[in-house]
Design a protein around this motif. Structure first.
Motif, PDB file in Angstrom:
ATOM      1  N   TYR A 164       9.766  31.985 -45.150  1.00 40.87           N
ATOM      2  CA  TYR A 164       9.901  31.467 -46.518  1.00 40.87           C
ATOM      3  C   TYR A 164      11.289  30.866 -46.748  1.00 40.87           C
ATOM      4  CZ  TYR A 164      10.890  32.421 -51.556  1.00 40.87           C
ATOM      5  OH  TYR A 164      11.302  32.372 -52.860  1.00 40.87           O
ATOM      6  N   LEU A 165      12.326  31.624 -46.362  1.00 36.30           N
ATOM      7  CA  LEU A 165      13.713  31.208 -46.623  1.00 36.30           C
ATOM      8  C   LEU A 165      14.219  30.103 -45.708  1.00 36.30           C
ATOM      9  CD1 LEU A 165      15.697  34.533 -47.131  1.00 36.30           C
ATOM     10  CD2 LEU A 165      15.309  32.742 -48.817  1.00 36.30           C
ATOM     11  N   PHE A 166      14.009  30.263 -44.414  1.00 35.09           N
ATOM     12  CA  PHE A 166      14.677  29.401 -43.444  1.00 35.09           C
ATOM     13  C   PHE A 166      13.801  28.280 -42.884  1.00 35.09           C
ATOM     14  CE2 PHE A 166      16.960  33.509 -43.081  1.00 35.09           C
ATOM     15  CZ  PHE A 166      18.164  33.073 -43.608  1.00 35.09           C
ATOM     16  N   ARG A 218      11.125  19.887 -37.133  1.00 39.85           N
ATOM     17  CA  ARG A 218      12.333  19.074 -36.938  1.00 39.85           C
ATOM     18  C   ARG A 218      13.570  19.828 -37.427  1.00 39.85           C
ATOM     19  NH1 ARG A 218      15.335  14.652 -39.699  1.00 39.85           N
ATOM     20  NH2 ARG A 218      14.608  15.735 -41.534  1.00 39.85           N
ATOM     21  N   ASN A 219      13.457  20.453 -38.573  1.00 40.15           N
ATOM     22  CA  ASN A 219      14.571  21.235 -39.114  1.00 40.15           C
ATOM     23  C   ASN A 219      14.953  22.374 -38.170  1.00 40.15           C
ATOM     24  OD1 ASN A 219      15.989  20.595 -41.429  1.00 40.15           O
ATOM     25  ND2 ASN A 219      15.166  22.314 -42.567  1.00 40.15           N
ATOM     26  N   ARG A 220      13.941  23.070 -37.655  1.00 44.43           N
ATOM     27  CA  ARG A 220      14.204  24.179 -36.714  1.00 44.43           C
ATOM     28  C   ARG A 220      14.866  23.671 -35.443  1.00 44.43           C
ATOM     29  NH1 ARG A 220      11.961  29.233 -36.716  1.00 44.43           N
ATOM     30  NH2 ARG A 220      12.054  29.104 -34.454  1.00 44.43           N
ATOM     31  N   ARG A 226      18.471  21.204 -36.792  1.00 47.52           N
ATOM     32  CA  ARG A 226      19.510  21.711 -37.691  1.00 47.52           C
ATOM     33  C   ARG A 226      19.427  23.211 -37.950  1.00 47.52           C
ATOM     34  NH1 ARG A 226      18.542  17.067 -42.074  1.00 47.52           N
ATOM     35  NH2 ARG A 226      16.595  18.145 -42.176  1.00 47.52           N
ATOM     36  N   PRO A 227      19.236  24.020 -36.943  1.00 48.84           N
ATOM     37  CA  PRO A 227      19.064  25.450 -37.232  1.00 48.84           C
ATOM     38  C   PRO A 227      20.296  26.102 -37.848  1.00 48.84           C
ATOM     39  CG  PRO A 227      19.258  25.097 -34.871  1.00 48.84           C
ATOM     40  CD  PRO A 227      19.162  23.745 -35.511  1.00 48.84           C
ATOM     41  N   PHE A 256      23.098  28.103 -42.705  1.00 49.13           N
ATOM     42  CA  PHE A 256      24.313  28.114 -43.523  1.00 49.13           C
ATOM     43  C   PHE A 256      23.981  27.801 -44.972  1.00 49.13           C
ATOM     44  CE2 PHE A 256      27.674  25.687 -45.614  1.00 49.13           C
ATOM     45  CZ  PHE A 256      28.673  26.639 -45.638  1.00 49.13           C
ATOM     46  N   TRP A 257      23.264  26.691 -45.201  1.00 48.75           N
ATOM     47  CA  TRP A 257      22.958  26.283 -46.577  1.00 48.75           C
ATOM     48  C   TRP A 257      22.050  27.283 -47.266  1.00 48.75           C
ATOM     49  CZ3 TRP A 257      26.234  23.578 -48.854  1.00 48.75           C
ATOM     50  CH2 TRP A 257      26.884  22.517 -48.237  1.00 48.75           C
TER      51      TRP A 257
END
Length: 132
Positions: free
Chosen positions: A52-54, A85-87, A90-91, A96-97
């Motif tokens: 859910y979060l990441f 793509r995010n995983r 930009r993991p 961090f964000w």
């Protein structure tokens, strides 16, 4: 990285969780349906929280900050490809964000109240699987 089996297990969760950021009010029936997907996944509440979060929140949370946000449903193919793509790309930045208090608040302001209710429902479904 996720293997194909893990992706297949997560996809129903990604789609279900994405509904928390649609520009529409969720009904009790909607929340029960999402909770059933969560309960049936076999994942722990902590694992579900991480997804859910990441995985989902960073991709779809901007929807509620736009003037004309998506209200019916996110395109499943788009959603899954963006999460993957995010995983992949930009993991660290995503984590961090998501942990930074201001961006976390912006991502979750509309979904956290539903999350608490979902956890209650998942626990109820797991305690009594025959619950309708």
């Amino acid at each position: 990285m996720l293997d194909e089996q893990q992706i297949q297990k997560r996809q129903p969760l990604w789609v279900a969780f994405s509904e928390l950021w649609l520009d529409t009010e969720l009904s009790c029936g909607d929340l029960e349906r999402i909770a059933r997907v969560m309960a049936d996944s076999g994942l722990s509440l902590e694992e579900l929280r991480q997804i859910y979060l990441f995985e989902v929140a960073p991709v779809v949370s901007r929807n509620l900050l736009t003037v004309a946000g998506e209200w019916a449903a996110f395109d499943e193919k788009w959603l899954c490809s963006q999460i993957l793509r995010n995983r992949r790309d930009r993991p660290r930045l995503t984590r961090f964000w998501t942990r930074f208090p201001l961006t976390r608040a912006l991502m979750l302001y509309a979904s956290e109240r539903h999350w608490r209710r979902l956890v209650e429902l998942v626990q109820r479904f797991r305690d009594n699987p025959s619950t309708c």
